[in-house]
Structures are given as structure tokens and as C-alpha cells.
Design an enzyme around this catalytic site. Structure first.
Site, mmCIF file in Angstrom:
data_model
loop_
_atom_site.group_PDB
_atom_site.id
_atom_site.type_symbol
_atom_site.label_atom_id
_atom_site.label_comp_id
_atom_site.label_asym_id
_atom_site.label_seq_id
_atom_site.Cartn_x
_atom_site.Cartn_y
_atom_site.Cartn_z
ATOM 1 N N SER A 1 90.406 -28.513 32.120
ATOM 2 C CA SER A 1 91.035 -28.024 30.888
ATOM 3 C C SER A 1 90.714 -26.551 30.637
ATOM 4 C CB SER A 1 90.554 -28.855 29.698
ATOM 5 O OG SER A 1 90.792 -30.219 29.916
HETATM 6 N N1 SAM Z 1 87.302 -33.050 31.310
HETATM 7 C C1 SAM Z 1 87.903 -32.600 32.549
HETATM 8 C C2 SAM Z 1 87.247 -31.372 33.102
HETATM 9 O O1 SAM Z 1 86.332 -30.836 32.480
HETATM 10 O O2 SAM Z 1 87.641 -30.982 34.210
HETATM 11 C C3 SAM Z 1 89.394 -32.387 32.457
HETATM 12 C C4 SAM Z 1 90.111 -33.651 32.394
HETATM 13 S S1 SAM Z 1 91.768 -33.674 32.906
HETATM 14 C C5 SAM Z 1 92.597 -32.711 31.701
HETATM 15 C C6 SAM Z 1 92.094 -35.366 32.436
HETATM 16 C C7 SAM Z 1 91.505 -36.381 33.368
HETATM 17 O O3 SAM Z 1 91.670 -37.667 32.770
HETATM 18 C C8 SAM Z 1 92.187 -36.453 34.717
HETATM 19 O O4 SAM Z 1 91.259 -36.231 35.728
HETATM 20 C C9 SAM Z 1 92.753 -37.875 34.765
HETATM 21 O O5 SAM Z 1 92.735 -38.446 36.050
HETATM 22 C C10 SAM Z 1 91.823 -38.597 33.814
HETATM 23 N N2 SAM Z 1 92.331 -39.860 33.250
HETATM 24 C C11 SAM Z 1 93.573 -40.169 32.812
HETATM 25 N N3 SAM Z 1 93.598 -41.438 32.363
HETATM 26 C C12 SAM Z 1 92.343 -41.940 32.526
HETATM 27 C C13 SAM Z 1 91.726 -43.195 32.246
HETATM 28 N N4 SAM Z 1 92.392 -44.224 31.728
HETATM 29 N N5 SAM Z 1 90.412 -43.329 32.530
HETATM 30 C C14 SAM Z 1 89.699 -42.317 33.071
HETATM 31 N N6 SAM Z 1 90.233 -41.120 33.369
HETATM 32 C C15 SAM Z 1 91.535 -40.932 33.082
#
Ligand code: SAM
Length: 219
Positions: free
Chosen positions: A59
Site C-alpha cells: 500500500s
Molecule cells: N499490508 C500489505 C503491505 O504492507 O504490503 C498490503 C496489502 S495488499 C493492499 C492486500 C493484501 O490482502 C493482498 O496481498 C491480498 O492477497 C490480501 N488478501 C485479500 N483477501 C484476503 C483474505 N481473505 N485473507 C488474507 N489476505 C487477503
């Protein structure tokens, strides 16, 4: 101190109104370049999300700061993060909280984040591969929960895994990539208060209490 980090914290985070000293200190302490691939290193301190594989992103730093500040951490708490991605936000949380549990649905991203967090020296973070919409009951209840992907609604499991007085920050919206950032505070056994913190754009939260991976969320 790394000049690029200084500039990022001053211009992208503090200048936009993030005031919490612990949050600013955490951003100074975590080198974002450790959480991106080698090809992305030169962009590590840009004011934007960056690709991390599996069509997911690390993000924008300001958004991570805004969400971390909204959790109202004072230090020493137990925090759950849903959406580990690169592991960067987990490292920021780990600078303030006592314990961080973070869940990622892609095993490959979870494994990379696990290695990077270990390499950066965080021994208070547990990375779990799985569906974070169900939370992680084994370590519940949590003082704070942050969801880094946007779902159609607030997952019931996450509400239930909050301590009374605990805060849940989550993007919620009826469309795949446009959401409102909500803060839910648990006020009692069955009591929750909801605040709207503004408009955001996140990748979809895919899981049993999020969007269905097939046929896909509405556009
Ligand atoms: N916090 C992260 C960072 O610092 O890099 C950025 C996160 S990214 C915007 C969102 C993440 O949420 C993705 O890697 C995606 O695969 C994950 N995601 C989506 N749905 C999910 C779920 N049900 N459980 C766990 N992870 C999930």
C-alpha cells in the site's frame, strides 16, 4: 538516518496530518525497500502503491500511516492484520504493538513476507497463510484489527474477535475497488460504534466473509 525515509515521513505522512508520534517513529524505523522486489527498490519511497506479485500491492505509505494511526495504539497491544502482502505494514505495527498476527491468502506472498520480517529482525510477528476474513480465533481477542483489502461488508468473525474497547479499521464498499474506510469500536458484548474515515481504493478482500473469488465481485 536514511534521507529517503525522512523525506517520505515528512512530505507524505506528517504533512498530510498524521501526528501520532509512535506512528511517525515506526515509519522512520522500517526500511520500505526491504519489503519490495529488487526491481522496485528504486521506487521504494514513492508516494504510491507498488506491485508485489499475485496482482497484489504494497500500500501507499500514507494509507498505511492513516490506518495505523486510526487503530489508536499506545504500545504493547495484540494486533491482527488481514492482508499481509509484502509484510511492510506488519513491520510498522510490530514497531508499536507487542504482538502482531498477520494473515495472507496467497501462500507465496506469506512466505516472502515471513522471510523479510525475519531478516528485518521482527520476532513478534506471526505470518499465517489462509483466509483472514475468518480472523484467527486461536490468538483472539485483539486490541486492534486492521484489514488491508476491501470487502463488501464487515466480517462478523472479525467483529467477534475484537476486545471490548478494541478497534477494527477496514475498507468497505459495494464495488471492487472503491470503498469507505470504516473504524468499528467494540463498545460492549453486543455493542459496536462505526465511524467513516473517508474514501479509499484497495484490492478486493477475497474470502468466505469477503468477496467470492468466482465469479468475482461486481464491477
Ligand atoms: N499490508 C500489505 C503491505 O504492507 O504490503 C498490503 C496489502 S495488499 C493492499 C492486500 C493484501 O490482502 C493482498 O496481498 C491480498 O492477497 C490480501 N488478501 C485479500 N483477501 C484476503 C483474505 N481473505 N485473507 C488474507 N489476505 C487477503
Amino acid at each position: 538516518m536514511n534521507g529517503a525515509i525522512e523525506t517520505m515521513v515528512e512530505r507524505q505522512i506528517a504533512a498530510r496530518g498524521v501526528r501520532d508520534e509512535q506512528v511517525l517513529r515506526a515509519f522512520h524505523a522500517v526500511p520500505r525497500q526491504m519489503f519490495v522486489s529488487e526491481e522496485m527498490t528504486e521506487f521504494a519511497y514513492e508516494d504510491s502503491p507498488l506491485p508485489i506479485g499475485e496482482e497484489q500491492t504494497i500500500s501507499q505509505p500514507f494509507i498505511v500511516a492513516l490506518m495505523t494511526e486510526a487503530l489508536g495504539l499506545e504500545g504493547g497491544e495484540r494486533v491482527l492484520e488481514v492482508g499481509t502482502g509484502s509484510g511492510y505494514a506488519a513491520a510498522i505495527l510490530a514497531e508499536i504493538a507487542g504482538e502482531v498476527v498477520t494473515i495472507e491468502r496467497f501462500e507465496s506472498l506469506a512466505e516472502t513476507a515471513r522471510l523479510r520480517l525475519a531478516e528485518a529482525g521482527y520476532d513478534n510477528v506471526t505470518v499465517i497463510a489462509g483466509d483472514g476474513t475468518k480472523g484467527h480465533a486461536a490468538r483472539a481477542p485483539y486490541d486492534a484489527i486492521v484489514v488491508a483489502a476491501g470487502g463488501p461488508d464487515v466480517p462478523q468473525s472479525l467483529r467477534r474477535q475484537l476486545k471490548v474497547g478494541g478497534r477494527l479499521v477496514i475498507p468497505v464498499g459495494g464495488a471492487m475497488d472503491v470503498q469507505r474506510l470504516k473504524r468499528i469500536t467494540r463498545t460492549g458484548e453486543d455493542g459496536y460504534e462505526e465511524e467513516d474515515l473517508g474514501g479509499v481504493r484497495f484490492v478486493p478482500l477475497v474470502g468466505s466473509e469477503g468477496w467470492d473469488p468466482s465469479p468475482g465481485p461486481p464491477q
